[in-house]
Design an enzyme around this catalytic site. Sequence first.
Site, PDB file in Angstrom:
ATOM      1  CB  CYS A   1      16.456  22.792   8.775  1.00 48.96           C
ATOM      2  SG  CYS A   1      15.261  24.089   8.651  1.00 48.96           S
ATOM      3  CB  THR A   2      11.334  20.171   8.442  1.00 43.86           C
ATOM      4  OG1 THR A   2      10.802  21.336   9.000  1.00 43.86           O
ATOM      5  CG2 THR A   2      11.660  19.092   9.310  1.00 43.86           C
ATOM      6  CG  HIS A   3      11.763  25.606   6.169  1.00 42.68           C
ATOM      7  ND1 HIS A   3      11.325  25.232   7.517  1.00 42.68           N
ATOM      8  CD2 HIS A   3      11.019  26.565   5.793  1.00 42.68           C
ATOM      9  CE1 HIS A   3      10.302  26.154   8.028  1.00 42.68           C
ATOM     10  NE2 HIS A   3      10.219  27.024   6.957  1.00 42.68           N
TER      11      HIS A   3
ATOM     12  CB  CYS B   1      10.256  22.069  13.827  1.00 46.27           C
ATOM     13  SG  CYS B   1      11.143  23.213  14.130  1.00 46.27           S
ATOM     14  CG  ASN B   2      15.397  19.189  11.642  1.00 45.51           C
ATOM     15  OD1 ASN B   2      14.206  19.312  10.801  1.00 45.51           O
ATOM     16  ND2 ASN B   2      15.984  17.912  11.733  1.00 45.51           N
TER      17      ASN B   2
ATOM     18  CE1 TYR C   1       7.938  28.652  16.276  1.00 38.51           C
ATOM     19  CE2 TYR C   1       8.439  26.181  16.626  1.00 38.51           C
ATOM     20  CZ  TYR C   1       7.631  27.231  16.508  1.00 38.51           C
ATOM     21  OH  TYR C   1       6.156  27.021  17.189  1.00 38.51           O
TER      22      TYR C   1
ATOM     23  CB  SER D   1       8.836  27.277  12.735  1.00 32.92           C
ATOM     24  OG  SER D   1       9.582  26.867  11.671  1.00 32.92           O
TER      25      SER D   1
HETATM   26  N1  DGL Z   1      11.800  24.153   9.997  1.00 35.75           N
HETATM   27  C1  DGL Z   1      12.534  24.477  11.173  1.00 35.75           C
HETATM   28  C2  DGL Z   1      13.589  23.501  11.622  1.00 35.75           C
HETATM   29  O1  DGL Z   1      13.507  22.444  11.141  1.00 35.75           O
HETATM   30  C3  DGL Z   1      13.455  25.668  10.765  1.00 35.75           C
HETATM   31  C4  DGL Z   1      12.846  26.915  10.008  1.00 35.75           C
HETATM   32  C5  DGL Z   1      13.099  28.005  11.412  1.00 35.75           C
HETATM   33  O2  DGL Z   1      13.873  28.563  11.547  1.00 35.75           O
HETATM   34  O3  DGL Z   1      11.696  28.172  11.804  1.00 35.75           O
HETATM   35  O4  DGL Z   1      14.440  23.625  12.312  1.00 35.75           O
END
Ligand code: DGL
Length: 290
Positions: free
Chosen positions: A197-199, A81-82, A50, A19
């Site tokens: 979550c990848t963030h 992206c999870n 996302y 995302s």
């Molecule tokens: N990188 C997204 C994930 O791994 C989370 C960030 C978002 O909410 O877009 O779920």
Amino acid sequence: MAPVPFAPDNTAPIGVFDSGVGGLTVLHELLVALPQEDFLYLGDSARFPYGDRTPDELRAFSRQIADALLARGAKLIVVACNSATSSALDDLVAYVAEHGHGADVIGVVGPESNLAVAQTRSGRIGVLATPATIASGAYERAVLTVDPLVRLTSVACPQLARISQDGAPITEADVELARAYCTPLREAQVDTAILGCTHYPFVRSLLQRLLGPQVTLITSGTAIARRVQHALEARDLTTPRRTGEGRYSFLCTGDAAAFAAVGSRFLQLPMGAVDQIELAAGDASTLAAG
Ligand code: DGL
């Protein structure tokens, strides 16, 4: 959209998407583990986050992005992206297969869950993730499939990805927010915590401090690199390059300069140019409408 014929080409790049900038933590691990491969990363930053999206939206967005990556020749797709993996992976695998692409599609939840179950000694695992990921139940399914006796404590963290995507310095308010998310995991006495979550690797040190040094953190990037390597080897798609490093490039749907500025902190490598693109609606818009 007309099917994009898939002609397996081992010199083609591996497509990776998220995302926004969070998936760059996965790309970072892939660049380290597979230095000779080429990569094409797409961050759907115009539609971030996302984590608040519906499953239908996540499926539609994922199809559009897969079309964009495959149209640019990607030989394999990593859903970094999870949230998208949790709601859209099965649909995306079927979509790519049905449309004749034939490329493998690999998501982050399975590899992370396997690693967490292998790592835990107490059988108590925690997962921190976006509301969309937690609501999907994907981690329960993945973890309990590997070991039905694991006790999984899941916490939705609505604001945690924003702290990372902003690129702003972490404040005391952010610390208190993260502390609240970590409290159920501390109370459950987990010995292993999945950063779902990848963030979140961006706030890894903060989370480790709040959870305690005895807790092992599992991230998507480390978990997925072996899966990608295996998929390439199984299909004879490993790059023929034997020395030096491959190339990597970036696409995003939002502001390219902002993406590059925050992204370089996630990637910890030079980013070079970022191209802004618009995603074609194609078949995916039908799904979103339905
Ligand atoms: N990188 C997204 C994930 O791994 C989370 C960030 C978002 O909410 O877009 O779920």
